[in-house]
Motif scaffolding. Sequence first.
Motif, PDB file in Angstrom:
ATOM      1  N   GLY A 101       4.857   0.663  -6.897  1.00  0.00           N
ATOM      2  CA  GLY A 101       4.477  -0.304  -6.725  1.00  0.00           C
ATOM      3  C   GLY A 101       3.471  -0.910  -7.434  1.00  0.00           C
ATOM      4  O   GLY A 101       3.032  -0.318  -8.435  1.00  0.00           O
ATOM      5  N   ALA A 102       3.215  -2.248  -7.201  1.00  0.00           N
ATOM      6  CA  ALA A 102       2.310  -2.856  -8.251  1.00  0.00           C
ATOM      7  C   ALA A 102       0.698  -2.553  -8.203  1.00  0.00           C
ATOM      8  O   ALA A 102      -0.047  -2.654  -8.967  1.00  0.00           O
ATOM      9  N   ARG A 103       0.372  -2.043  -6.939  1.00  0.00           N
ATOM     10  CA  ARG A 103      -0.888  -1.911  -6.673  1.00  0.00           C
ATOM     11  C   ARG A 103      -1.555  -0.743  -7.423  1.00  0.00           C
ATOM     12  O   ARG A 103      -2.813  -1.213  -8.269  1.00  0.00           O
ATOM     13  N   PRO A 104      -1.043   0.082  -7.677  1.00  0.00           N
ATOM     14  CA  PRO A 104      -1.633   1.302  -8.616  1.00  0.00           C
ATOM     15  C   PRO A 104      -1.617   0.780  -9.974  1.00  0.00           C
ATOM     16  O   PRO A 104      -2.847   0.982 -10.840  1.00  0.00           O
ATOM     17  N   SER A 126      -7.146 -16.209  -4.584  1.00  0.00           N
ATOM     18  CA  SER A 126      -6.124 -15.219  -5.194  1.00  0.00           C
ATOM     19  C   SER A 126      -6.270 -13.953  -4.609  1.00  0.00           C
ATOM     20  O   SER A 126      -7.131 -13.789  -3.712  1.00  0.00           O
ATOM     21  N   TRP A 127      -5.166 -13.078  -4.699  1.00  0.00           N
ATOM     22  CA  TRP A 127      -4.953 -11.924  -3.899  1.00  0.00           C
ATOM     23  C   TRP A 127      -5.733 -10.764  -4.521  1.00  0.00           C
ATOM     24  O   TRP A 127      -5.444 -10.480  -5.674  1.00  0.00           O
ATOM     25  N   ASN A 128      -6.530 -10.024  -3.772  1.00  0.00           N
ATOM     26  CA  ASN A 128      -7.354  -8.937  -4.073  1.00  0.00           C
ATOM     27  C   ASN A 128      -8.161  -8.840  -5.242  1.00  0.00           C
ATOM     28  O   ASN A 128      -8.510  -7.578  -5.489  1.00  0.00           O
ATOM     29  N   LEU A 174       2.038 -17.658  -7.024  1.00  0.00           N
ATOM     30  CA  LEU A 174       0.899 -17.336  -6.505  1.00  0.00           C
ATOM     31  C   LEU A 174       0.763 -16.876  -5.103  1.00  0.00           C
ATOM     32  O   LEU A 174       1.419 -17.636  -4.465  1.00  0.00           O
ATOM     33  N   ASN A 175       0.142 -15.482  -4.861  1.00  0.00           N
ATOM     34  CA  ASN A 175       0.114 -15.166  -3.271  1.00  0.00           C
ATOM     35  C   ASN A 175      -1.504 -15.567  -3.272  1.00  0.00           C
ATOM     36  O   ASN A 175      -2.381 -15.108  -4.056  1.00  0.00           O
ATOM     37  N   PRO A 176      -2.033 -16.488  -2.377  1.00  0.00           N
ATOM     38  CA  PRO A 176      -1.418 -16.909  -1.167  1.00  0.00           C
ATOM     39  C   PRO A 176      -0.841 -18.366  -1.321  1.00  0.00           C
ATOM     40  O   PRO A 176      -0.339 -18.842  -0.039  1.00  0.00           O
ATOM     41  N   TYR A 211      -1.328 -10.417 -15.982  1.00  0.00           N
ATOM     42  CA  TYR A 211      -0.571 -11.550 -15.671  1.00  0.00           C
ATOM     43  C   TYR A 211       0.696 -10.742 -14.523  1.00  0.00           C
ATOM     44  O   TYR A 211       1.233 -10.167 -14.878  1.00  0.00           O
ATOM     45  N   ASP A 212      -0.147 -11.093 -13.260  1.00  0.00           N
ATOM     46  CA  ASP A 212       0.967 -10.585 -12.022  1.00  0.00           C
ATOM     47  C   ASP A 212       1.879 -11.467 -11.766  1.00  0.00           C
ATOM     48  O   ASP A 212       1.748 -12.585 -11.149  1.00  0.00           O
ATOM     49  N   GLN A 213       3.279 -11.124 -12.212  1.00  0.00           N
ATOM     50  CA  GLN A 213       4.384 -11.973 -11.871  1.00  0.00           C
ATOM     51  C   GLN A 213       5.357 -11.214 -10.928  1.00  0.00           C
ATOM     52  O   GLN A 213       6.525 -11.452 -10.821  1.00  0.00           O
ATOM     53  N   ILE A 214       4.846 -10.536  -9.906  1.00  0.00           N
ATOM     54  CA  ILE A 214       5.591  -9.691  -8.933  1.00  0.00           C
ATOM     55  C   ILE A 214       6.461 -10.848  -7.957  1.00  0.00           C
ATOM     56  O   ILE A 214       7.682 -10.108  -7.490  1.00  0.00           O
ATOM     57  N   TYR A 215       6.273 -12.223  -7.887  1.00  0.00           N
ATOM     58  CA  TYR A 215       7.096 -12.975  -7.332  1.00  0.00           C
ATOM     59  C   TYR A 215       8.016 -13.684  -8.021  1.00  0.00           C
ATOM     60  O   TYR A 215       8.743 -14.681  -7.644  1.00  0.00           O
ATOM     61  N   TRP A 216       8.203 -13.418  -9.451  1.00  0.00           N
ATOM     62  CA  TRP A 216       8.690 -14.314 -10.389  1.00  0.00           C
ATOM     63  C   TRP A 216      10.070 -14.734 -10.102  1.00  0.00           C
ATOM     64  O   TRP A 216      10.646 -15.788 -10.564  1.00  0.00           O
ATOM     65  N   MET A 245       9.641  -4.157  -7.757  1.00  0.00           N
ATOM     66  CA  MET A 245      10.977  -4.486  -6.863  1.00  0.00           C
ATOM     67  C   MET A 245      10.329  -5.018  -5.710  1.00  0.00           C
ATOM     68  O   MET A 245      11.238  -5.342  -4.796  1.00  0.00           O
ATOM     69  N   SER A 246       9.197  -4.716  -5.292  1.00  0.00           N
ATOM     70  CA  SER A 246       8.601  -4.993  -3.980  1.00  0.00           C
ATOM     71  C   SER A 246       9.052  -6.635  -3.163  1.00  0.00           C
ATOM     72  O   SER A 246       9.585  -6.518  -2.344  1.00  0.00           O
ATOM     73  N   LYS A 247       8.822  -7.521  -3.965  1.00  0.00           N
ATOM     74  CA  LYS A 247       8.959  -8.569  -3.386  1.00  0.00           C
ATOM     75  C   LYS A 247      10.305  -9.351  -3.888  1.00  0.00           C
ATOM     76  O   LYS A 247      10.822 -10.128  -2.855  1.00  0.00           O
ATOM     77  N   ALA A 248      10.831  -9.187  -5.006  1.00  0.00           N
ATOM     78  CA  ALA A 248      12.130 -10.001  -5.433  1.00  0.00           C
ATOM     79  C   ALA A 248      13.238  -9.325  -4.539  1.00  0.00           C
ATOM     80  O   ALA A 248      14.319  -9.729  -4.313  1.00  0.00           O
ATOM     81  N   VAL A 254       9.732   0.466  -0.486  1.00  0.00           N
ATOM     82  CA  VAL A 254      10.369   1.456  -1.419  1.00  0.00           C
ATOM     83  C   VAL A 254       9.396   2.098  -2.514  1.00  0.00           C
ATOM     84  O   VAL A 254       9.662   3.076  -2.898  1.00  0.00           O
ATOM     85  N   ARG A 255       8.430   1.195  -2.800  1.00  0.00           N
ATOM     86  CA  ARG A 255       7.580   1.666  -3.779  1.00  0.00           C
ATOM     87  C   ARG A 255       7.904   1.859  -5.256  1.00  0.00           C
ATOM     88  O   ARG A 255       7.696   2.903  -5.907  1.00  0.00           O
ATOM     89  N   VAL A 256       8.482   0.747  -5.981  1.00  0.00           N
ATOM     90  CA  VAL A 256       8.693   1.143  -7.381  1.00  0.00           C
ATOM     91  C   VAL A 256       8.150  -0.182  -7.905  1.00  0.00           C
ATOM     92  O   VAL A 256       8.574  -1.339  -7.732  1.00  0.00           O
TER      93      VAL A 256
HETATM   94  C1  LIG Z   1       0.237 -10.985  -6.031  1.00  0.00           C
HETATM   95  C2  LIG Z   1       0.702  -9.579  -5.547  1.00  0.00           C
HETATM   96  N1  LIG Z   1       0.730  -8.562  -6.310  1.00  0.00           N
HETATM   97  C3  LIG Z   1       0.981  -7.236  -6.109  1.00  0.00           C
HETATM   98  C4  LIG Z   1       1.166  -7.051  -4.756  1.00  0.00           C
HETATM   99  C5  LIG Z   1       1.374  -5.883  -4.395  1.00  0.00           C
HETATM  100  O1  LIG Z   1       2.627  -5.232  -4.573  1.00  0.00           O
HETATM  101  P1  LIG Z   1       3.091  -3.834  -4.181  1.00  0.00           P
HETATM  102  O2  LIG Z   1       3.554  -3.868  -2.937  1.00  0.00           O
HETATM  103  O3  LIG Z   1       4.221  -3.479  -5.124  1.00  0.00           O
HETATM  104  O4  LIG Z   1       1.956  -2.720  -4.395  1.00  0.00           O
HETATM  105  C6  LIG Z   1       1.149  -7.971  -3.807  1.00  0.00           C
HETATM  106  C7  LIG Z   1       1.531  -7.726  -2.312  1.00  0.00           C
HETATM  107  O5  LIG Z   1       1.233  -8.426  -1.419  1.00  0.00           O
HETATM  108  C8  LIG Z   1       0.882  -9.396  -4.285  1.00  0.00           C
HETATM  109  O6  LIG Z   1       0.832 -10.296  -3.120  1.00  0.00           O
END
Ligand SMILES: Cc1ncc(COP(=O)(O)O)c(C=O)c1O
Length: 425
Positions: A101-104, A126-128, A174-176, A211-216, A245-248, A254-256
Motif C-alpha cells: 500500500g501507499a503508507r510504507p 492534509s492527511w497524515n 486531496l484527502n480530506p 506527490y501523492d496521487q493515490i486518488y488520481w 491500487m487502494s483507492k482507485a 489488498v495492500r498493493v
Molecule cells: C492521500 C492518501 N494517501 C495514502 C493513503 C494510504 O493508502 P494505503 O491504504 O494504500 O496505504 C491514504 C489513505 O487514506 C490517503 O488518503
Amino acid sequence: MKVSYMAQHLIGSEIIRIAASVNELIAKGEKICNLTIGDFEPKYFPIPEEYKNAITDAYNKGETNYPAANGIAPLRNAVSKFLSEYEKLSYSPDEILISAGARPLIYGVFVTLIDKGDTVIYPVPSWNNNHYVHITGAKGIPVDVKAENNFLPVADDFRSHLKDATLVSLCSPLNPTGTTISQEQLEGICDLIIEENKRRGEKQKPLYLLYDQIYWLLTFGEHTHFNPVSLRPEMKKYTVFIDGMSKAFASTGVRVGWAFGPKEVIERMKAILSHLGAWAPKAEQVATANFLTKNTAINNYLTLFKNKIEERLTVLYDGLINLKEEGYPVDAIVPMAAIYLTARFDLIGKMGVDGKIFKDSTDITDFLLHKAKMAVVPFYAFGASINNAWFRLSVGAVTVEEIKGVLGNLREALETLKAVEVERG
Ligand SMILES: Cc1ncc(COP(=O)(O)O)c(C=O)c1O
C-alpha cells in the motif's frame, strides 16, 4: 519514560476519537450515517471481479514465498506500462518500487530524504503529514491554504518557506477535500521548486516533491488530474510519486502500492523498506501484474465505480446547497474527485438547545453526530485549527438512501438551532 520520545509524543488520531463515539451510539442501537470512513464498504464497492479471481488464482498456484524486495519484475513492468498508457508518464521498472500500500512508501520517502531537523512543507488540511514529520524528527511547516483555492496551495503559499527546505509534500486529489489542484496552481509550485534547486546547485541536498496521487483515477466530470512531471519535465529529478491500487480499485485491504521517482531515491527507499518487510504479499503482486494489463476490465470497472461515488457525492452536495439556499448556515465545495465532500457547518458562536455556545469544531462534530445522526470529520483532524468549521464527508461506506435520510435529519437539527436564535432575538 518507557518508550522513545518519538513514540511517547506521537499524537492520537481525532478520527479514532470520533469512531469510538460512533461505535458507542451504534452499539446502543442508533442509526448513524457514517461519513467518517476514508474507506469502501465492500458490500457497495467490491474490488474488480477479475482482480479477485487473479488473487485467488495466484494463491492456488502457490505464489506464497518472498517476493523481490522492490516488487516482482512483472508487476513493475505492468506499472510502468500502465503509467505510460494512462498518464503518459515514462518510468522504467527500476524507477518503480512496490510496497504494501501507499503508507510504507510515504514513510519510505520521508526516512530516505529527511535528516533530523530538515524542513518539510505541507499544506493544511492534509492527511497524515504531521505524523510523518513527527516520526522522522523533521521540522514541519504546515501552511494554511484557502477555501477559495479549493483548499489546495498556490505558489505564494509556499514561496517564503522554500529556502533550505528538503521536502514539499503535496496530495491531489486531496484527502480530506475531494478537490484537485489546477494546472496553474501546480505549475506555479513546480516553478518555485525548480528555481530553488537552481539556486542551490549540485552540492546541497535538493528540494524534493512528494506527490501523492493515490486518488488520481477517481476524478469526475470536467475535473482533471495534473501531475508535476507532465507539466514540467524538469521536475522528474525532484519528484517522488505515491500511487497504488487502494483507492482507485476499492482495494484498501489488498495492500498493493507503488512509488516512482529518481532511481537513486527509489534504490535507497527499497533498501530501507526491505528491513521493514513492507512488501506487498506475493500473490497480490502477481494478481496486480495480471489485472493492470486488462484495459477493458479496468475501464469498465472505473466507469461504474466512479458513477456510484459521484452519485452519492452529488446527492450530498445538492442537499447541502439546498439547505444553504434556504438560509441554513451550511456550505459545500463542488465534488471533483476521490470519495470526499468538503462541507462547512458555520455554528461556532451559536447557541444550542441546551443553552451552550458552540465553542469549536468538536462541539459541531458532537452536535451533528448526536442530533443529526451524521458522523463527519472536522478539518481539525487534518491539521487545521480547532476553530475551523470545515469538515470531510466521506461516501465510501454509505448508500444514496442513507444520505437522503441524513439530509432530512440535518435540516431538523439545524431547525432547532434556528428556533433558539429566534427565541434569543
Ligand atoms: C492521500 C492518501 N494517501 C495514502 C493513503 C494510504 O493508502 P494505503 O491504504 O494504500 O496505504 C491514504 C489513505 O487514506 C490517503 O488518503
